[in-house]
Scaffold this motif. Sequence first.
Motif, mmCIF file in Angstrom:
data_model
loop_
_atom_site.group_PDB
_atom_site.id
_atom_site.type_symbol
_atom_site.label_atom_id
_atom_site.label_comp_id
_atom_site.label_asym_id
_atom_site.label_seq_id
_atom_site.Cartn_x
_atom_site.Cartn_y
_atom_site.Cartn_z
ATOM 1 N N VAL A 7 17.661 -48.560 -9.044
ATOM 2 C CA VAL A 7 18.804 -47.916 -8.378
ATOM 3 C C VAL A 7 19.643 -47.157 -9.404
ATOM 4 O O VAL A 7 20.068 -46.017 -9.166
ATOM 5 C CB VAL A 7 19.649 -48.949 -7.608
ATOM 6 N N SER A 8 19.883 -47.750 -10.567
ATOM 7 C CA SER A 8 20.649 -47.092 -11.618
ATOM 8 C C SER A 8 19.949 -45.822 -12.092
ATOM 9 O O SER A 8 20.585 -44.773 -12.272
ATOM 10 C CB SER A 8 20.847 -48.049 -12.799
ATOM 11 N N THR A 9 18.651 -45.891 -12.283
ATOM 12 C CA THR A 9 17.881 -44.728 -12.722
ATOM 13 C C THR A 9 17.946 -43.607 -11.698
ATOM 14 O O THR A 9 18.210 -42.447 -12.040
ATOM 15 C CB THR A 9 16.415 -45.135 -12.977
ATOM 16 N N ILE A 10 17.739 -43.945 -10.443
ATOM 17 C CA ILE A 10 17.790 -42.932 -9.373
ATOM 18 C C ILE A 10 19.196 -42.364 -9.251
ATOM 19 O O ILE A 10 19.370 -41.144 -9.116
ATOM 20 C CB ILE A 10 17.291 -43.526 -8.045
ATOM 21 N N ALA A 11 20.210 -43.219 -9.330
ATOM 22 C CA ALA A 11 21.608 -42.741 -9.256
ATOM 23 C C ALA A 11 21.899 -41.780 -10.408
ATOM 24 O O ALA A 11 22.579 -40.757 -10.222
ATOM 25 C CB ALA A 11 22.571 -43.917 -9.292
ATOM 26 N N GLY A 12 21.382 -42.082 -11.585
ATOM 27 C CA GLY A 12 21.572 -41.193 -12.732
ATOM 28 C C GLY A 12 20.930 -39.832 -12.511
ATOM 29 O O GLY A 12 21.511 -38.799 -12.836
ATOM 30 N N ILE A 13 19.741 -39.827 -11.933
ATOM 31 C CA ILE A 13 19.054 -38.561 -11.651
ATOM 32 C C ILE A 13 19.814 -37.759 -10.597
ATOM 33 O O ILE A 13 20.033 -36.555 -10.754
ATOM 34 C CB ILE A 13 17.597 -38.825 -11.205
ATOM 35 N N VAL A 14 20.236 -38.424 -9.521
ATOM 36 C CA VAL A 14 20.969 -37.745 -8.445
ATOM 37 C C VAL A 14 22.282 -37.176 -8.984
ATOM 38 O O VAL A 14 22.644 -36.027 -8.708
ATOM 39 C CB VAL A 14 21.209 -38.706 -7.262
ATOM 40 N N LEU A 15 23.003 -37.964 -9.784
ATOM 41 C CA LEU A 15 24.260 -37.489 -10.354
ATOM 42 C C LEU A 15 24.014 -36.305 -11.284
ATOM 43 O O LEU A 15 24.775 -35.330 -11.266
ATOM 44 C CB LEU A 15 24.974 -38.621 -11.093
ATOM 45 N N LEU A 16 22.956 -36.351 -12.063
ATOM 46 C CA LEU A 16 22.650 -35.242 -12.969
ATOM 47 C C LEU A 16 22.371 -33.951 -12.207
ATOM 48 O O LEU A 16 22.851 -32.874 -12.583
ATOM 49 C CB LEU A 16 21.454 -35.607 -13.862
ATOM 50 N N VAL A 17 21.648 -34.038 -11.111
ATOM 51 C CA VAL A 17 21.388 -32.861 -10.270
ATOM 52 C C VAL A 17 22.695 -32.335 -9.691
ATOM 53 O O VAL A 17 22.956 -31.125 -9.703
ATOM 54 C CB VAL A 17 20.371 -33.197 -9.150
ATOM 55 N N TRP A 18 23.549 -33.247 -9.207
ATOM 56 C CA TRP A 18 24.844 -32.844 -8.639
ATOM 57 C C TRP A 18 25.707 -32.159 -9.694
ATOM 58 O O TRP A 18 26.374 -31.159 -9.419
ATOM 59 C CB TRP A 18 25.530 -34.074 -8.055
ATOM 60 N N VAL A 19 25.690 -32.670 -10.922
ATOM 61 C CA VAL A 19 26.446 -32.069 -12.022
ATOM 62 C C VAL A 19 25.978 -30.639 -12.265
ATOM 63 O O VAL A 19 26.793 -29.720 -12.384
ATOM 64 C CB VAL A 19 26.293 -32.920 -13.310
ATOM 65 N N HIS A 20 24.673 -30.431 -12.324
ATOM 66 C CA HIS A 20 24.142 -29.081 -12.571
ATOM 67 C C HIS A 20 24.500 -28.128 -11.430
ATOM 68 O O HIS A 20 24.813 -26.960 -11.681
ATOM 69 C CB HIS A 20 22.629 -29.130 -12.789
ATOM 70 N N ILE A 21 24.479 -28.614 -10.209
ATOM 71 C CA ILE A 21 24.869 -27.776 -9.067
ATOM 72 C C ILE A 21 26.347 -27.410 -9.180
ATOM 73 O O ILE A 21 26.729 -26.255 -8.986
ATOM 74 C CB ILE A 21 24.567 -28.492 -7.735
ATOM 75 N N ALA A 22 27.189 -28.382 -9.496
ATOM 76 C CA ALA A 22 28.629 -28.134 -9.602
ATOM 77 C C ALA A 22 28.953 -27.177 -10.749
ATOM 78 O O ALA A 22 29.821 -26.312 -10.624
ATOM 79 C CB ALA A 22 29.389 -29.450 -9.787
ATOM 80 N N LEU A 23 28.265 -27.317 -11.869
ATOM 81 C CA LEU A 23 28.535 -26.441 -13.015
ATOM 82 C C LEU A 23 28.062 -25.012 -12.769
ATOM 83 O O LEU A 23 28.704 -24.062 -13.211
ATOM 84 C CB LEU A 23 27.856 -26.989 -14.265
ATOM 85 N N GLY A 24 26.942 -24.861 -12.095
ATOM 86 C CA GLY A 24 26.432 -23.520 -11.832
ATOM 87 C C GLY A 24 26.276 -22.725 -13.113
ATOM 88 O O GLY A 24 25.674 -23.187 -14.078
#
Length: 123
Positions: A7-24
């Motif tokens: 769960v921690s690994t998947i949450a880290g991946i999901v958060l990383l994708v969200w960060v990249h989307i937000a940063l653009g």
Amino acid sequence: ISWLALVSTIAGIVLLVWVHIALGVHFSGTLHIRGDHELVQHGPYAWVRHPMYTSFLLLLGGLSALIANAIIGAVLLGSQVWVLVARLPSEEASLAKTFPTTWPDYRRRTGALLPRWSGRPSR
């Protein structure tokens, strides 16, 4: 423990994708702020000033537990902690210098790596 690690690994991946989307277009792998840069305060940045580092800690912490090797886990997490100690002060100083009017309030409302206890986002 394996399920929590997954769960921690998947949450880290999901958060990383969200960060990249937000940063653009403002994403940079280096400590570089362009002239047209804006202080990103949406997405995960509404709650945390450095969510990319949080995502790395979740991801590497989860992977370390899944691998179940103390030496590899210590190297993975230790390297990330070293990066945080080395980079966070200079990143925060650079952001404070670049955004003198918006940074102080944003910094007060958000946590560095975890959300503040108030539970409300900065925007």
